[in-house]
Design an enzyme around this catalytic site. Structure first.
Site, short mmCIF file in Angstrom:
data_model
loop_
_atom_site.label_atom_id
_atom_site.label_comp_id
_atom_site.label_asym_id
_atom_site.label_seq_id
_atom_site.Cartn_x
_atom_site.Cartn_y
_atom_site.Cartn_z
N HIS A 204 0.83 -1.22 0.00
CA HIS A 204 0.00 0.00 0.00
C HIS A 204 0.86 1.26 0.00
CE1 HIS A 204 1.04 0.07 4.19
NE2 HIS A 204 0.31 -1.01 4.47
N HIS A 205 2.17 1.10 0.05
CA HIS A 205 3.11 2.22 -0.06
C HIS A 205 2.87 3.29 1.01
CE1 HIS A 205 3.90 0.19 -3.81
NE2 HIS A 205 2.69 0.45 -4.24
N CYS A 206 2.34 2.87 2.15
CA CYS A 206 2.01 3.81 3.25
C CYS A 206 1.04 4.89 2.78
CB CYS A 206 3.25 4.46 3.84
SG CYS A 206 4.52 3.29 4.33
N ALA A 207 0.21 4.59 1.79
CA ALA A 207 -0.68 5.60 1.22
C ALA A 207 -2.10 5.02 1.06
CB ALA A 207 -0.13 6.07 -0.12
#
Ligand SMILES: Cc1ncc(COP(=O)(O)O)c(C=O)c1O
Length: 262
Positions: free
Chosen positions: A211-214
């Site tokens: 989730h790419h921290c997003a």
């Protein structure tokens, strides 16, 4: 920009945005957004972690109030980064970390702080990190950030049409190379991005999946995760070709089964 014009109002205190998205690779129009923020007396805070390693950045031209970036994304060491801030704000702000070097005078019940930048640099500094980051800055400056940007733009323009031609492959963010850096998030229909990443890894290609921290952005895109390829100054068109070939092989492997995957 249309949405920003609706969201940023007299009630807005701070506008905080990434200069370049770590998921979409899109270059946001920071100067324009800063103008909008300032029209409403809001403070403009920019996360430049994905921009500074890849392009020339002039904080005075952008006119943002704060601009932050990390050493480890620009060939430098971990544990160090840079926060630029306009003096008018930094002078007004109180430190939140306390330690050596920041003290002007210590009393029994209170202390006063040294002037900028020391008041925000509490404790014995990360001296080795600062020297390492300085070496990284010299290295990138010598190559020329405009050259690095041009190189990535060339790779993005080269690889995007090849990726777009793969049936079942979705690329997130703008489809035109001119609006991006070398970060390309994608999914293959029906194949989980973690499986894609493992299969690409077996072909010697490192991508990030997740989730790419997003998560808010992924919620907006209506996907739980994506795979993400990132090109930088050391990548070549041959690397781009290998990525395209490996994605095709991955698709084949998961859809029909094959012995070709190594
Ligand atoms: C846009 C962006 N901001 C911030 C970070 C975090 O940087 P750091 O690890 O230096 O806190 C990352 C990646 O980790 C990033 O891509």
């Amino acid at each position: 920009m249309e949405d920003a014009k609706k969201q940023i109002t007299e009630k807005t205190a701070i506008v905080s945005i990434a200069h370049v998205s770590n998921v979409l690779g899109v270059i946001n129009p920071i100067a324009e957004l800063t103008k909008l923020a300032h029209q409403h007396q809001a403070v403009m805070v920019v996360d430049g972690a994905q921009a500074v390693p890849h392009m020339t950045v002039d904080v005075q031209a952008l006119d943002c109030d704060f601009y932050a970036f990390s050493g480890h994304k620009m060939c430098g060491p971990t544990g160090i980064g840079v926060l630029y801030g306009k003096r008018q704000w930094l002078d007004q702000m109180e430190p939140v970390e306390f330690g050596g070097e920041m003290i002007d005078f210590v009393h029994l019940q209170e202390s006063t702080w040294k002037e900028l930048p020391w008041k925000f640099e509490a404790g014995t500094p990360n001296i080795a990190g600062a020297i390492g980051l300085g070496a990284a800055v010299d290295y990138l400056t010598e190559i020329g950030l405009e050259n690095i940007h041009a190189h990535e733009a060339d790779l993005a323009a080269y690889v995007l049409p090849k990726l777009q031609a793969i049936e079942g492959l979705t690329i997130y963010g703008p489809q035109e190379a001119a609006k991006r850096t070398g970060v390309i998030a994608f999914n293959l229909a029906g194949i989980h991005p973690h499986d894609v990443a493992t299969a690409l890894d077996m072909e010697g290609i490192a991508v990030r999946a997740g989730h790419h921290c997003a998560q808010p952005l992924l919620t907006y895109l209506q996907v739980p995760a994506t795979a993400r390829a990132s090109f930088y100054l050391y990548n070549t068109r041959e690397d781009a070709d290998r990525l395209v070939d490996a994605i095709k092989l991955t698709k084949e492997f998961f859809q029909h089964g094959t012995n070709e995957i190594r």
